[in-house]
Design a protein around this motif. Structure first.
Motif, PDB file in Angstrom:
ATOM      1  N   GLY A  89      -0.372   6.853  -3.389  1.00 18.68           N
ATOM      2  CA  GLY A  89       0.927   6.825  -3.526  1.00 18.68           C
ATOM      3  C   GLY A  89       1.432   5.225  -3.321  1.00 18.68           C
ATOM      4  O   GLY A  89       2.631   5.229  -3.416  1.00 18.68           O
ATOM      5  N   LYS A  90       0.674   4.205  -3.576  1.00 17.35           N
ATOM      6  CA  LYS A  90       1.039   2.988  -3.702  1.00 17.35           C
ATOM      7  C   LYS A  90       0.983   2.161  -4.952  1.00 17.35           C
ATOM      8  O   LYS A  90       0.287   2.897  -5.901  1.00 17.35           O
ATOM      9  N   GLU A  91       1.725   1.163  -5.270  1.00 19.24           N
ATOM     10  CA  GLU A  91       1.982   0.240  -6.424  1.00 19.24           C
ATOM     11  C   GLU A  91       0.645  -0.632  -6.410  1.00 19.24           C
ATOM     12  O   GLU A  91       0.413  -1.340  -5.229  1.00 19.24           O
ATOM     13  N   PRO A  92      -0.063  -0.896  -7.315  1.00 16.35           N
ATOM     14  CA  PRO A  92      -1.070  -1.987  -7.384  1.00 16.35           C
ATOM     15  C   PRO A  92      -0.613  -3.196  -7.293  1.00 16.35           C
ATOM     16  O   PRO A  92       0.611  -3.514  -7.638  1.00 16.35           O
ATOM     17  N   PRO A  93      -1.229  -4.156  -7.107  1.00 17.17           N
ATOM     18  CA  PRO A  93      -0.736  -5.683  -6.971  1.00 17.17           C
ATOM     19  C   PRO A  93      -0.375  -5.936  -8.422  1.00 17.17           C
ATOM     20  O   PRO A  93      -0.837  -5.726  -9.365  1.00 17.17           O
ATOM     21  N   THR A  94       0.854  -6.887  -8.535  1.00 12.36           N
ATOM     22  CA  THR A  94       1.435  -7.490  -9.660  1.00 12.36           C
ATOM     23  C   THR A  94       0.267  -8.272 -10.220  1.00 12.36           C
ATOM     24  O   THR A  94      -0.429  -9.098  -9.595  1.00 12.36           O
ATOM     25  N   PRO A  95       0.228  -8.188 -11.645  1.00 12.84           N
ATOM     26  CA  PRO A  95      -0.583  -9.386 -12.256  1.00 12.84           C
ATOM     27  C   PRO A  95      -0.150 -10.680 -11.986  1.00 12.84           C
ATOM     28  O   PRO A  95       0.819 -11.033 -11.773  1.00 12.84           O
TER      29      PRO A  95
ATOM     30  N   SER B  61       2.148   4.415  14.805  1.00 10.42           N
ATOM     31  CA  SER B  61       2.879   3.628  13.817  1.00 10.42           C
ATOM     32  C   SER B  61       2.138   3.662  12.451  1.00 10.42           C
ATOM     33  O   SER B  61       2.757   3.026  11.755  1.00 10.42           O
ATOM     34  N   SER B  62       0.924   4.050  12.397  1.00 10.30           N
ATOM     35  CA  SER B  62       0.144   4.224  11.138  1.00 10.30           C
ATOM     36  C   SER B  62       0.859   5.019  10.276  1.00 10.30           C
ATOM     37  O   SER B  62       1.303   6.110  10.563  1.00 10.30           O
ATOM     38  N   GLU B  63       0.983   4.714   9.004  1.00 11.77           N
ATOM     39  CA  GLU B  63       1.622   5.277   8.045  1.00 11.77           C
ATOM     40  C   GLU B  63       0.656   6.351   7.523  1.00 11.77           C
ATOM     41  O   GLU B  63      -0.540   6.482   6.844  1.00 11.77           O
ATOM     42  N   PRO B  64       1.049   7.575   7.122  1.00 14.40           N
ATOM     43  CA  PRO B  64       0.304   8.822   6.849  1.00 14.40           C
ATOM     44  C   PRO B  64       0.168   8.853   5.464  1.00 14.40           C
ATOM     45  O   PRO B  64       1.170   8.281   4.664  1.00 14.40           O
ATOM     46  N   ILE B  65      -1.113   9.160   4.921  1.00 13.39           N
ATOM     47  CA  ILE B  65      -1.316   9.322   3.367  1.00 13.39           C
ATOM     48  C   ILE B  65      -1.885  10.382   3.105  1.00 13.39           C
ATOM     49  O   ILE B  65      -2.564  11.003   3.823  1.00 13.39           O
ATOM     50  N   LYS B  66      -1.864  10.852   1.661  1.00 17.74           N
ATOM     51  CA  LYS B  66      -2.802  12.130   1.282  1.00 17.74           C
ATOM     52  C   LYS B  66      -3.314  11.462  -0.220  1.00 17.74           C
ATOM     53  O   LYS B  66      -2.546  10.773  -0.916  1.00 17.74           O
ATOM     54  N   PHE B  67      -4.727  11.743  -0.167  1.00 18.05           N
ATOM     55  CA  PHE B  67      -5.092  11.306  -1.540  1.00 18.05           C
ATOM     56  C   PHE B  67      -4.653  12.339  -2.625  1.00 18.05           C
ATOM     57  O   PHE B  67      -5.009  13.247  -2.386  1.00 18.05           O
ATOM     58  N   GLU B  68      -4.214  11.793  -3.517  1.00 20.77           N
ATOM     59  CA  GLU B  68      -3.509  12.162  -4.699  1.00 20.77           C
ATOM     60  C   GLU B  68      -4.543  12.623  -5.764  1.00 20.77           C
ATOM     61  O   GLU B  68      -4.435  13.605  -6.698  1.00 20.77           O
ATOM     62  N   ARG B  69      -5.888  11.838  -5.625  1.00 22.96           N
ATOM     63  CA  ARG B  69      -6.807  12.242  -6.616  1.00 22.96           C
ATOM     64  C   ARG B  69      -8.073  11.549  -5.962  1.00 22.96           C
ATOM     65  O   ARG B  69      -8.158  10.977  -4.966  1.00 22.96           O
TER      66      ARG B  69
ATOM     67  N   ALA C 137      -9.634  14.361  -3.625  1.00 22.37           N
ATOM     68  CA  ALA C 137      -7.970  14.532  -3.426  1.00 22.37           C
ATOM     69  C   ALA C 137      -7.727  15.597  -2.419  1.00 22.37           C
ATOM     70  O   ALA C 137      -8.619  16.401  -1.900  1.00 22.37           O
ATOM     71  N   GLY C 138      -6.605  15.475  -2.074  1.00 22.23           N
ATOM     72  CA  GLY C 138      -6.310  16.465  -0.792  1.00 22.23           C
ATOM     73  C   GLY C 138      -6.390  15.908   0.675  1.00 22.23           C
ATOM     74  O   GLY C 138      -5.978  16.279   1.696  1.00 22.23           O
ATOM     75  N   SER C 139      -7.356  14.884   0.708  1.00 25.68           N
ATOM     76  CA  SER C 139      -7.708  14.265   1.977  1.00 25.68           C
ATOM     77  C   SER C 139      -6.482  13.612   2.631  1.00 25.68           C
ATOM     78  O   SER C 139      -5.732  12.992   1.816  1.00 25.68           O
ATOM     79  N   ILE C 140      -6.520  13.772   3.975  1.00 25.52           N
ATOM     80  CA  ILE C 140      -5.152  13.098   4.792  1.00 25.52           C
ATOM     81  C   ILE C 140      -5.784  12.147   5.638  1.00 25.52           C
ATOM     82  O   ILE C 140      -6.669  12.479   6.252  1.00 25.52           O
ATOM     83  N   GLY C 141      -4.895  11.200   5.630  1.00 21.97           N
ATOM     84  CA  GLY C 141      -5.159  10.172   6.702  1.00 21.97           C
ATOM     85  C   GLY C 141      -4.184   9.107   7.087  1.00 21.97           C
ATOM     86  O   GLY C 141      -3.232   9.654   6.743  1.00 21.97           O
TER      87      GLY C 141
END
Length: 183
Positions: A64-70, A5-13, A30-34
């Motif tokens: 690919g995530k949004e930073p926390p809101t101020p 159930s872990s969400e896959p991600i790819k480092f964009e930078r 960048a390009g690492s996958i986890g």
């Protein structure tokens, strides 16, 4: 750890990360996958090539995530409003290995506000770790400090790491004990 159930991600930078539990700072290329194994308090714990690492909220875009809101304070906020916000922010600080915030874990012994000459405030926090040799200690202290300093009108946050009294599981909230199976 990683599960189906872990969400896959790819480092964009390229991204600065902290290895868990050693606390060592490294750069994930960048390009690492986890996989995201924990997403709490505006930071992420990810599993990449057999290693756990923590990604700070400011680096959300790298996966690919949004930073926390101020954080905002209402017009005419009182010292009580600021104190409530301090405790709210403390509840956004998580050990990367344990999905329970530092307040519920019983790691925060005190958080006190004092007004500075500038009219702004300073927070003095005393906290501990579940184990004195925890490699993430400096990371947790820095996380607490940096999240508190996001609060408008909070000019300084002094976070003191103490080991007296030593932490024990009786310091955990009932909810934390239930979550970890220690109830």
């Amino acid at each position: 750890m990683y599960s189906r159930s872990s969400e896959p991600i790819k480092f964009e930078r390229d991204c600065d990360v902290v290895l868990v539990p050693s606390g060592e700072n490294v750069v994930m290329p960048a390009g690492s996958i986890g996989y995201i194994t924990q997403s709490l308090g505006g930071s992420w714990t990810v599993f990449v090539e057999g290693n756990l690492m923590r990604i700070a909220g400011k680096d959300a875009d790298a996966i690919g995530k949004e930073p926390p809101t101020p954080i905002e304070l209402p017009e005419g906020a009182t010292v009580d409003d600021i104190e409530k916000l301090v405790w709210q922010q403390l509840r956004t600080c998580f050990d990367p290995e344990i999905p329970i915030n530092v307040v519920e874990l019983g790691l925060v012994y005190s958080a006190e506000l004092s007004q500075l000459e500038s009219g702004n405030y300073r927070a003095d926090v005393r906290m501990t770790l579940t184990a004195p040799g925890c490699g993430m200690g400096d990371i947790l202290v820095d996380d607490v400090r940096s999240k508190l300093e996001l609060i408008p009108t909070l000019e300084d946050a002094d976070v003191e790491l103490v080991f007296d009294p030593p932490w024990n599981r009786n310091m955990m909230s009932d909810a934390a004990k239930l979550e970890t199976g220690m109830f």
